[in-house]
Scaffold this motif. Sequence first.
Motif, short mmCIF file in Angstrom:
data_model
loop_
_atom_site.label_atom_id
_atom_site.label_comp_id
_atom_site.label_asym_id
_atom_site.label_seq_id
_atom_site.Cartn_x
_atom_site.Cartn_y
_atom_site.Cartn_z
N HIS A 33 0.82 -1.21 0.00
CA HIS A 33 0.00 0.00 0.00
C HIS A 33 0.86 1.27 0.00
O HIS A 33 0.48 2.27 -0.59
CB HIS A 33 -0.95 0.01 1.20
N TRP A 34 2.01 1.22 0.65
CA TRP A 34 2.91 2.37 0.65
C TRP A 34 3.36 2.68 -0.77
O TRP A 34 3.38 3.82 -1.21
CB TRP A 34 4.11 2.06 1.55
N TYR A 35 3.69 1.61 -1.51
CA TYR A 35 4.07 1.80 -2.91
C TYR A 35 2.90 2.36 -3.71
O TYR A 35 3.07 3.29 -4.51
CB TYR A 35 4.55 0.48 -3.53
N GLU A 36 1.70 1.79 -3.52
CA GLU A 36 0.52 2.27 -4.25
C GLU A 36 0.30 3.75 -3.99
O GLU A 36 -0.05 4.50 -4.90
CB GLU A 36 -0.73 1.50 -3.81
N PHE A 37 0.49 4.16 -2.75
CA PHE A 37 0.27 5.56 -2.38
C PHE A 37 1.28 6.49 -3.05
O PHE A 37 0.91 7.50 -3.64
CB PHE A 37 0.34 5.71 -0.87
N TRP A 38 2.55 6.14 -2.97
CA TRP A 38 3.60 7.05 -3.45
C TRP A 38 3.94 6.89 -4.92
O TRP A 38 4.28 7.86 -5.59
CB TRP A 38 4.88 6.88 -2.63
N ALA A 39 3.90 5.67 -5.47
CA ALA A 39 4.38 5.47 -6.83
C ALA A 39 3.36 4.83 -7.75
O ALA A 39 3.59 4.76 -8.95
CB ALA A 39 5.65 4.61 -6.80
N GLY A 40 2.25 4.36 -7.20
CA GLY A 40 1.26 3.70 -8.04
C GLY A 40 0.49 4.68 -8.91
O GLY A 40 0.40 5.87 -8.62
N ASP A 41 -0.06 4.15 -9.99
CA ASP A 41 -0.83 5.01 -10.89
C ASP A 41 -2.30 4.58 -10.98
O ASP A 41 -3.04 5.08 -11.81
CB ASP A 41 -0.20 5.06 -12.28
N GLY A 47 -4.17 1.26 -1.51
CA GLY A 47 -3.17 2.15 -0.92
C GLY A 47 -3.50 3.63 -1.08
O GLY A 47 -3.03 4.47 -0.31
N ARG A 48 -4.34 3.96 -2.04
CA ARG A 48 -4.74 5.35 -2.23
C ARG A 48 -5.65 5.82 -1.09
O ARG A 48 -5.85 7.01 -0.90
CB ARG A 48 -5.45 5.53 -3.58
N LEU A 49 -6.21 4.88 -0.32
CA LEU A 49 -7.03 5.23 0.85
C LEU A 49 -6.21 6.01 1.87
O LEU A 49 -6.76 6.77 2.67
CB LEU A 49 -7.59 3.98 1.52
N LEU A 50 -4.90 5.83 1.85
CA LEU A 50 -4.04 6.50 2.82
C LEU A 50 -4.07 8.02 2.66
O LEU A 50 -3.80 8.75 3.60
CB LEU A 50 -2.59 6.01 2.69
N SER A 51 -4.45 8.47 1.46
CA SER A 51 -4.50 9.92 1.23
C SER A 51 -5.88 10.50 1.47
O SER A 51 -6.06 11.70 1.38
CB SER A 51 -4.04 10.24 -0.19
N GLY A 52 -6.85 9.66 1.70
CA GLY A 52 -8.21 10.13 1.92
C GLY A 52 -8.96 10.24 0.61
O GLY A 52 -8.37 10.20 -0.47
N PRO A 53 -10.26 10.39 0.67
CA PRO A 53 -11.06 10.44 -0.55
C PRO A 53 -10.86 11.75 -1.33
O PRO A 53 -10.76 12.81 -0.74
CB PRO A 53 -12.49 10.34 -0.02
#
Length: 57
Positions: A33-41, A47-53
């Motif tokens: 999820h960390w990768y999805e948040f920072w580098a995923g497209d 992992g994008r849930l970490l940034s909020g909706p």
Amino acid sequence: MATEFQRRKIGLASSRLDLDGDGRITREEFRTHWYEFWAGDDASAPGRLLSGPGTFL
């Protein structure tokens, strides 16, 4: 104390982040999820849930 709404949102996020459904988020799941948040497209990746909706970096 969390409201019922907050508990439901936390439960939903936890269930999406817990990839193997064992009731906990392992280091490997967190790393994914960390990768999805920072580098995923993929905007729909858990992992994008970490940034909020509705947020974009």
